[in-house]
Design a protein around this motif. Structure first.
Motif, mmCIF file in Angstrom:
data_model
loop_
_atom_site.group_PDB
_atom_site.id
_atom_site.type_symbol
_atom_site.label_atom_id
_atom_site.label_comp_id
_atom_site.label_asym_id
_atom_site.label_seq_id
_atom_site.Cartn_x
_atom_site.Cartn_y
_atom_site.Cartn_z
ATOM 1 N N GLY A 21 -24.492 21.632 51.179
ATOM 2 C CA GLY A 21 -24.099 20.545 52.080
ATOM 3 C C GLY A 21 -23.447 19.453 51.269
ATOM 4 O O GLY A 21 -23.133 19.649 50.088
ATOM 5 N N PRO A 22 -23.258 18.285 51.868
ATOM 6 C CA PRO A 22 -22.602 17.187 51.153
ATOM 7 C C PRO A 22 -23.324 16.877 49.837
ATOM 8 O O PRO A 22 -24.557 16.859 49.790
ATOM 9 N N GLY A 23 -22.560 16.687 48.787
ATOM 10 C CA GLY A 23 -23.146 16.362 47.481
ATOM 11 C C GLY A 23 -23.505 17.585 46.660
ATOM 12 O O GLY A 23 -23.899 17.460 45.509
ATOM 13 N N LYS A 24 -23.392 18.780 47.238
ATOM 14 C CA LYS A 24 -23.730 20.016 46.490
ATOM 15 C C LYS A 24 -22.447 20.706 46.052
ATOM 16 O O LYS A 24 -21.506 20.853 46.833
ATOM 17 N N ARG A 25 -22.470 21.143 44.787
ATOM 18 C CA ARG A 25 -21.329 21.904 44.278
ATOM 19 C C ARG A 25 -21.662 23.388 44.323
ATOM 20 O O ARG A 25 -22.607 23.824 43.664
ATOM 21 N N VAL A 26 -20.868 24.099 45.098
ATOM 22 C CA VAL A 26 -21.108 25.529 45.318
ATOM 23 C C VAL A 26 -19.911 26.320 44.789
ATOM 24 O O VAL A 26 -18.767 25.970 45.089
ATOM 25 N N ALA A 27 -20.181 27.369 44.019
ATOM 26 C CA ALA A 27 -19.101 28.273 43.602
ATOM 27 C C ALA A 27 -19.346 29.649 44.200
ATOM 28 O O ALA A 27 -20.491 30.092 44.297
ATOM 29 N N ILE A 28 -18.279 30.286 44.599
ATOM 30 C CA ILE A 28 -18.371 31.639 45.163
ATOM 31 C C ILE A 28 -17.551 32.565 44.277
ATOM 32 O O ILE A 28 -16.351 32.327 44.065
ATOM 33 N N ILE A 29 -18.228 33.568 43.715
ATOM 34 C CA ILE A 29 -17.527 34.525 42.843
ATOM 35 C C ILE A 29 -17.036 35.685 43.705
ATOM 36 O O ILE A 29 -17.838 36.352 44.377
ATOM 37 N N GLY A 30 -15.728 35.928 43.672
ATOM 38 C CA GLY A 30 -15.125 37.033 44.429
ATOM 39 C C GLY A 30 -14.722 36.563 45.812
ATOM 40 O O GLY A 30 -15.564 36.103 46.596
ATOM 41 N N MET A 31 -13.426 36.626 46.120
ATOM 42 C CA MET A 31 -13.002 36.243 47.469
ATOM 43 C C MET A 31 -12.517 37.477 48.223
ATOM 44 O O MET A 31 -11.352 37.652 48.540
ATOM 45 N N GLY A 32 -13.472 38.361 48.534
ATOM 46 C CA GLY A 32 -13.204 39.522 49.375
ATOM 47 C C GLY A 32 -13.776 39.258 50.756
ATOM 48 O O GLY A 32 -13.767 38.131 51.249
ATOM 49 N N GLY A 33 -14.332 40.321 51.362
ATOM 50 C CA GLY A 33 -14.882 40.203 52.712
ATOM 51 C C GLY A 33 -15.994 39.166 52.792
ATOM 52 O O GLY A 33 -15.961 38.267 53.640
ATOM 53 N N LEU A 34 -16.982 39.293 51.920
ATOM 54 C CA LEU A 34 -18.085 38.323 51.933
ATOM 55 C C LEU A 34 -17.593 36.944 51.507
ATOM 56 O O LEU A 34 -17.854 35.928 52.151
ATOM 57 N N GLY A 35 -16.893 36.938 50.364
ATOM 58 C CA GLY A 35 -16.527 35.668 49.730
ATOM 59 C C GLY A 35 -15.689 34.774 50.627
ATOM 60 O O GLY A 35 -15.947 33.572 50.723
ATOM 61 N N HIS A 36 -14.704 35.336 51.317
ATOM 62 C CA HIS A 36 -13.806 34.453 52.073
ATOM 63 C C HIS A 36 -14.530 33.788 53.237
ATOM 64 O O HIS A 36 -14.262 32.633 53.567
ATOM 65 N N ILE A 37 -15.508 34.501 53.827
ATOM 66 C CA ILE A 37 -16.274 33.876 54.915
ATOM 67 C C ILE A 37 -17.217 32.830 54.331
ATOM 68 O O ILE A 37 -17.435 31.768 54.921
ATOM 69 N N GLY A 38 -17.738 33.120 53.133
ATOM 70 C CA GLY A 38 -18.597 32.142 52.453
ATOM 71 C C GLY A 38 -17.862 30.838 52.196
ATOM 72 O O GLY A 38 -18.437 29.750 52.350
ATOM 73 N N VAL A 39 -16.602 30.939 51.797
ATOM 74 C CA VAL A 39 -15.810 29.722 51.546
ATOM 75 C C VAL A 39 -15.724 28.903 52.831
ATOM 76 O O VAL A 39 -15.967 27.688 52.846
#
Ligand code: NAP
Ligand code: ZN
Ligand code: ZN
Length: 351
Positions: free
Chosen positions: A178-196
């Protein structure tokens, strides 16, 4: 009366998909018969169909990102009626009595949840003795494992949310993105792009860590604030100690130490991608900065509904390439080659 459905199945790990007919059980009092409209292709379908995890039963009908319309309901069904827009994800049943089930975390059922495909079941549940998934014209599922797809999302772009969506939504909620949290997502495939998309909608500062910068523009369009290529060693020097939460969606082995070092004090790296080999990480990497390594498996049914409602509210659907059923083999090869933008979805009308 049972239903005869058309389906696409892999007859052997190294075979090609072929069409066959399968039987779906007669509706019990709590069962819902669903006309499948769309079925997403998850990388887990490929791991299973090609027997990369072992234990696959053949013929294998994968598919656990199912969106469709209710065609009939059993006599005691209260949640759904004919014509409703519904979805089915990775599970079709669980014990309903253990601690995790009572806590709405059926995916961690102590007895073992019944997965949508390749789970052993009694022949009355699925003729043949193991479950068969959504690459089919119909499925029968007990109403407690069916979710409602809100009007605001197209059924085609909703289908991938049933697995990919909740697999990312669940850890993002658990580790309080949420606000103030830094999140990284490794891999922008099926899972990753929805995670973004979901992490950005939750208000987190989102970074994509992808092999290369080739999908950077898309990543920014999905809501990523930063985008880095992991093929460039400078990325690992520049981002050291930066993240509260890193979600690893990669379906292949990664040098985990490099990624763990990107966590800040008390940061957590969550394993979502499920390649078959064991992981390796240096004790010093964990001890330094009190870092945690964790994992997460899909999400419970209530949380799947919460995720769908969240996505409808924020206008989130998957980015899809719609294919016909005779293109599944080629789609599998393209997923493995990371050549998918960003989820293949089978149009069940072509089955
Ligand atoms: P996918 O669409 O193939 O995406 C995986 C991404 O990983 C690729 O787009 C690519 O992203 C990256 N990648 C692939 N090979 C790589 C390599 N050799 N080195 C570095 N990066 C690589 O697959 P998916 O459907 O999102 O599934 C991903 C994994 O999650 C699979 O293992 C699947 O079984 C697992 N899964 C787990 C759960 C769970 O509950 N935990 C649920 C569903 C799926 P870039 O091109 O951006 O680098
Ligand atoms: Zn999946
Ligand atoms: Zn249980």
């Amino acid at each position: 009366m049972s239903t005869v459905a058309a389906a696409y199945a892999l007859p052997a790990p190294d075979g090609a998909f072929e069409k066959l007919t399968i039987e779906r059980r007669e509706l019990g009092p709590h069962d819902v018969l669903i006309d499948v409209k769309y079925a997403g292709i998850c990388h887990s379908d490929i791991h299973t169909a090609r027997d990369e995890w072992g234990g696959t039963r053949y013929p294998c009908v994968p598919g656990h990102e199912i969106a469709g319309l209710v065609a009939a309901v059993g006599s005691a069904v209260t949640k759904y009626k004919v014509g409703d827009r519904v979805g089915v994800g990775c599970m079709v049943d669980s014990c309903g009595k253990c601690g995790p089930c009572l806590a709405d975390e059926e995916q961690y059922c102590e007895v073992g949840a019944t997965m949508t495909y390749n789970s052993p079941v009694a022949p009355e549940v699925q003729p043949g003795g193991y479950t068969m998934g959504g690459y089919a014209t119909q499925v029968v599922v007990t109403e407690n494992f069916v979710v409602s797809i809100p009007e605001g999302i197209g059924l085609d772009v909703a289908a991938p949310l049933l697995c990919a969506g909740v697999t990312l939504f669940s850890p993002l909620r658990h580790w309080e993105a949420g606000p103030g949290k830094r999140v990284a997502i490794i891999g922008m495939g099926g899972l990753g792009h929805i995670g973004v998309k979901i992490a950005a909608a939750m208000g987190a500062e989102v970074t994509v860590l992808s092999h290369s910068l080739s999908k950077q523009e898309d990543g920014k369009r999905f809501g990523a604030h930063h985008y880095y290529a992991t093929g460039d060693r400078q990325t690992f020097r520049e981002l050291r100690g930066r993240y509260d939460l890193i979600l690893n969606t990669v379906s292949a082995d990664l040098p985990l130490d490099d990624y763990m070092r990107l966590l800040n004090l008390d940061g957590t790296l969550v394993i979502l991608g499920l390649p078959e080999n064991p992981l390796s990480v240096k004790p010093f990497t964990l001890a330094g900065y009190r870092r945690s390594l964790s994992g997460s498996m899909i999400g419970g049914i209530a949380q799947t509904q919460e995720m769908l409602d969240f996505c409808a509210q924020h206008g989130i659907g998957a980015e899809i390439e719609l294919i016909s059923a005779d293109e599944i083999d080629n789609a599998y090869d393209r997923v493995v080659a990371s050549d998918v933008r960003y989820r293949f979805v089978i149009d069940a009308a072509t089955i």
